[in-house]
Structures are given as structure tokens and as C-alpha cells.
Design an enzyme around this catalytic site. Structure first.
Site, PDB file in Angstrom:
ATOM      1  N   GLU A  60       0.846  -1.128  -0.005  1.00 28.62           N
ATOM      2  CA  GLU A  60      -0.110   0.017  -0.071  1.00 28.62           C
ATOM      3  C   GLU A  60       0.780   1.170  -0.013  1.00 28.62           C
ATOM      4  O   GLU A  60       0.635   2.321  -0.793  1.00 28.62           O
ATOM      5  CB  GLU A  60      -0.877  -0.041   1.121  1.00 28.62           C
ATOM      6  CG  GLU A  60      -1.777   1.362   1.367  1.00 28.62           C
ATOM      7  CD  GLU A  60      -2.316   1.340   2.705  1.00 28.62           C
ATOM      8  OE1 GLU A  60      -2.798   2.626   3.180  1.00 28.62           O
ATOM      9  OE2 GLU A  60      -2.587   0.271   3.471  1.00 28.62           O
ATOM     10  N   ASP A  64       0.998   3.935  -3.084  1.00 26.08           N
ATOM     11  CA  ASP A  64       0.564   5.249  -3.068  1.00 26.08           C
ATOM     12  C   ASP A  64       1.413   6.160  -3.540  1.00 26.08           C
ATOM     13  O   ASP A  64       1.204   7.283  -4.391  1.00 26.08           O
ATOM     14  CB  ASP A  64       0.542   5.469  -1.383  1.00 26.08           C
ATOM     15  CG  ASP A  64       0.143   6.888  -1.082  1.00 26.08           C
ATOM     16  OD1 ASP A  64      -0.789   7.506  -1.479  1.00 26.08           O
ATOM     17  OD2 ASP A  64       1.033   7.619  -0.507  1.00 26.08           O
ATOM     18  N   ASN A 129      -7.213   0.975   0.134  1.00 21.66           N
ATOM     19  CA  ASN A 129      -5.834   0.752   0.582  1.00 21.66           C
ATOM     20  C   ASN A 129      -5.618  -0.542  -0.252  1.00 21.66           C
ATOM     21  O   ASN A 129      -4.465  -0.718  -0.721  1.00 21.66           O
ATOM     22  CB  ASN A 129      -5.983   0.262   1.991  1.00 21.66           C
ATOM     23  CG  ASN A 129      -6.281   1.364   2.953  1.00 21.66           C
ATOM     24  OD1 ASN A 129      -5.899   2.624   2.648  1.00 21.66           O
ATOM     25  ND2 ASN A 129      -6.251   1.139   4.221  1.00 21.66           N
ATOM     26  N   GLU A 132      -4.345   0.678  -3.731  1.00 22.30           N
ATOM     27  CA  GLU A 132      -2.896   1.344  -3.760  1.00 22.30           C
ATOM     28  C   GLU A 132      -2.274   0.088  -3.624  1.00 22.30           C
ATOM     29  O   GLU A 132      -1.116   0.067  -4.444  1.00 22.30           O
ATOM     30  CB  GLU A 132      -2.818   2.183  -2.725  1.00 22.30           C
ATOM     31  CG  GLU A 132      -3.543   3.704  -2.741  1.00 22.30           C
ATOM     32  CD  GLU A 132      -3.292   4.350  -1.574  1.00 22.30           C
ATOM     33  OE1 GLU A 132      -3.333   5.636  -1.558  1.00 22.30           O
ATOM     34  OE2 GLU A 132      -2.944   3.971  -0.289  1.00 22.30           O
TER      35      GLU A 132
END
Length: 341
Positions: A60, A64, A129, A132
Site C-alpha cells: 500500500e 501510494d 488501501n 493502492e
């Protein structure tokens, strides 16, 4: 689809997962373990051979960063004449948790997440989440260009109107504060409740208050989220309920009346200083015979003030006498003595 991957697909152990990921990402996985890890929520409490927890949090984090880079690249090319502030704001709207959560649900990512049932139904950020984390897995498996193609072709060209998002106001709290400052309306957010739900997740509830009048309350898993929801509902109420808006301005009027009570006029300091420094006494005008009684009295007082002085101890200075004066004075004194005899 790569020909070799297509040939191998019927013999894959997780054929259904491969096909689902291909529909979502547009690429067949090379290393399926990356994607399985991306879909593993921490609530499963899975551990590896060394006893360390295994979940999608690290992917994650990576996804991101990759998502920020790819979306920033696309926004930069899509708006060639816009400044840095506009580009940053647009990118933030596209990659925020709520947007990613809706995309994860629409694309079918949410139903692939491996987690405990109660957590999945409650955590609103789980889908975003996982989205990502999948981008991070795609980056490790296929590289940056694959991530760029996924975001551009699968997301921005088909599911998200980038122009509409760019000019849409999503920060409701900022918008409400801007409105209150423009109209000089007092605003505050009061915390009503702060507790933990059955899964131990923190829950916040905030109330928006305008001019000491309760507006709308909002609930969320963070203070920011709760205040955003409260602000959004308050803005809707202000637009749709004129009576509520009128009550706000009426309360403001009552408050400003109390704050704006009349006060004593401040003394003219410059005028007072000028009068105090005006110590030169004007001389009386001899040609003007028509003077008021008060003016004569003032002059008399001034004369008494300045001329009521005892000169008895002051002697007239003696002038030096010439010879002729001395002889004349002696003759006069002798003549006076003869008369006295």
C-alpha cells in the site's frame, strides 16, 4: 494479453484470480504472490515462516507513491496551462481515499480482499488501501509503464471524468469556513462523541454550530472525516432551507448589536496639546473699545498675576554726576541751610 501468459492460463492453479486481475488491471500477473499479498488485509493476522505478520500495508505504501507519480504525470499533461497549486489540488482529489474506495468497489477489488468479515463491512478505507496495494504489486510485476497504462486507460478514460473532478469542490469544511468568514458568521465544531466500535475502531461524531445555533452532525473514523460530513450536510441545509439561513443571520445581528454599543467620544489629543502649548499672552487691542466684561476681568487677573510684585527692596541705580552738577548741588544745599537759619 501476452501470448505465453495466455497459453499458460488454463494450467494455472489460481486461474479464476488471474482472470479477475486481468479484467481489473488489463495485465496478466507474472508473479501472482504480489497480488495475493496486495489483497490480504491485516485483520487476517497471517504470519510467514519467521513469525512476522504478512499483509498489504507495505505494498500500500509503495502503491501510494506510484499512484501519486502516475496521476501527477497525467494531470500535468492534461492541463498544460495550469499552475502548480491547481495541479496539486486535482491530483489530491483523484487519489483521495474516498475516490479510491469507490473505484475499488466498482471494479470488483473489494470482493477479492481477504479479511475478517466484520472488518470488511465496517472499514470504509479497506477498498482504497487494497487499490493502492494492487498498484504497488503491478509496479513490482510489470513496471512503471504498466501502472501508467492502467491509470490512464482503465481509470481516467473510462471511470473518472478528470475535468469534472478538477473543478469540483470536495473540501466541504474549507468551503463552509470560507462562507462563514465572508459573511462574518461565527462557526465552531463541537465534539459530541468519541468511542470505539465493536471492532475496536475509533469513531468520532462532531456537530457544526453557526452563531451558537446547532446545524448538522457528522460521524466518521477520524475527526477530519466527521467534520467533513457535518460541513457537507450544513452546506446543503443552508442552500435548501432559507428559514435556517435567516435564523443564522438573525442571531448574528443580535450578537453584533451587543458588541457595537456606543462608547464615549475619545478626546481630541492634538487639540488639547495645542491649547496647553499656547502659552503666549496676546496683547490688548487699544483701538477696540468694546470689550466684554469677562474679557476685562481676565485681563485684570492676568495683570494681577504678572504685576503683583514687591519692588520695595529694589533701589534705583545712582547715575555718575559731573562737576557742574556737583557745584550746583552744593550751592543749593548752602542756600537751603541759610533759609533754615
Amino acid at each position: 494479453m501476452n501470448i505465453i501468459d495466455h497459453i499458460k492460463l488454463p494450467f494455472r492453479k489460481d486461474k479464476e484470480l488471474y482472470l479477475e486481475l486481468y479484467k481489473i488491471l488489463g495485465f496478466l500477473p507474472h508473479n501472482i504472490s504480489f497480488y495475493k499479498l496486495a489483497l490480504m488485509h491485516k485483520s487476517v493476522a497471517h504470519k510467514n515462516e519467521k513469525g512476522k505478520p504478512v499483509n498489504n500495508e507495505r505494498l500500500e505504501f509503495l502503491g501510494d507513491a506510484v499512484l501519486d507519480a502516475t496521476v501527477g504525470h497525467i494531470v500535468y499533461e492534461h492541463f498544460p496551462g495550469k499552475r502548480e497549486g491547481f495541479l496539486t489540488n486535482t491530483r489530491s482529489k483523484l487519489v483521495q481515499r474516498e475516490t479510491l474506495g469507490r473505484l475499488a468497489k466498482e471494479m470488483g477489488i473489494t470482493r477479492l480482499i481477504l479479511s475478517s468479515g466484520r472488518t470488511a463491512s465496517h472499514n470504509s478505507y479497506m477498498g482504497g488501501n487494497a487499490f493502492e496495494a494492487l498498484v504497488g504489486a503491478l509496479y513490482l510485476d510489470h513496471g512503471y509503464d504498466a501502472c501508467m497504462a492502467f491509470v490512464k486507460k482503465k481509470i481516467l478514460n473510462k471511470m473518472v471524468n478528470i475535468d469534472k473532478v478538477a473543478y469540483k469542490e470536495v473540501n466541504f469544511k474549507s468551503k463552509l469556513i470560507e462562507w462563514s468568514q465572508k459573511n462574518k458568521v461565527n462557526i465552531e465544531f463541537r465534539c459530541l462523541k468519541q468511542y470505539k466500535d465493536e471492532n475496536g475502531s475509533p469513531v468520532f461524531e462532531y456537530l457544526c454550530v453557526l452563531e451558537n445555533i446547532e446545524a448538522c452532525a457528522g460521524k466518521g473514523f477520524s475527526k477530519k472525516e466527521a467534520q467533513q460530513h457535518a460541513s457537507e450536510d450544513t452546506l446543503k441545509k443552508l442552500r435548501k432551507q432559507p428559514q435556517f439561513c435567516d435564523s443564522i443571520f438573525q442571531a448574528k445581528t443580535e450578537r453584533t448589536k451587543m458588541e457595537e454599543e456606543p462608547v464615549m467620544v475619545a478626546p481630541d489629543i492634538e487639540k488639547n496639546i495645542e491649547e496647553e502649548n499656547n502659552f503666549i499672552i496676546s496683547q490688548p487691542d487699544c483701538n477696540n473699545t468694546k470689550k466684554s466684561k469677562s474679557s476685562d476681568e481676565n485681563k485684570k487677573n492676568i495683570q494681577e498675576q504678572f504685576f503683583d510684585i514687591d519692588f520695595s527692596d529694589v533701589k534705583e541705580e545712582q547715575k555718575e554726576m559731573s562737576k557742574e552738577d556737583i557745584i550746583a548741588a552744593a550751592e543749593a544745599a548752602a542756600f537751603q541751610e541759610d533759609n533754615n537759619k
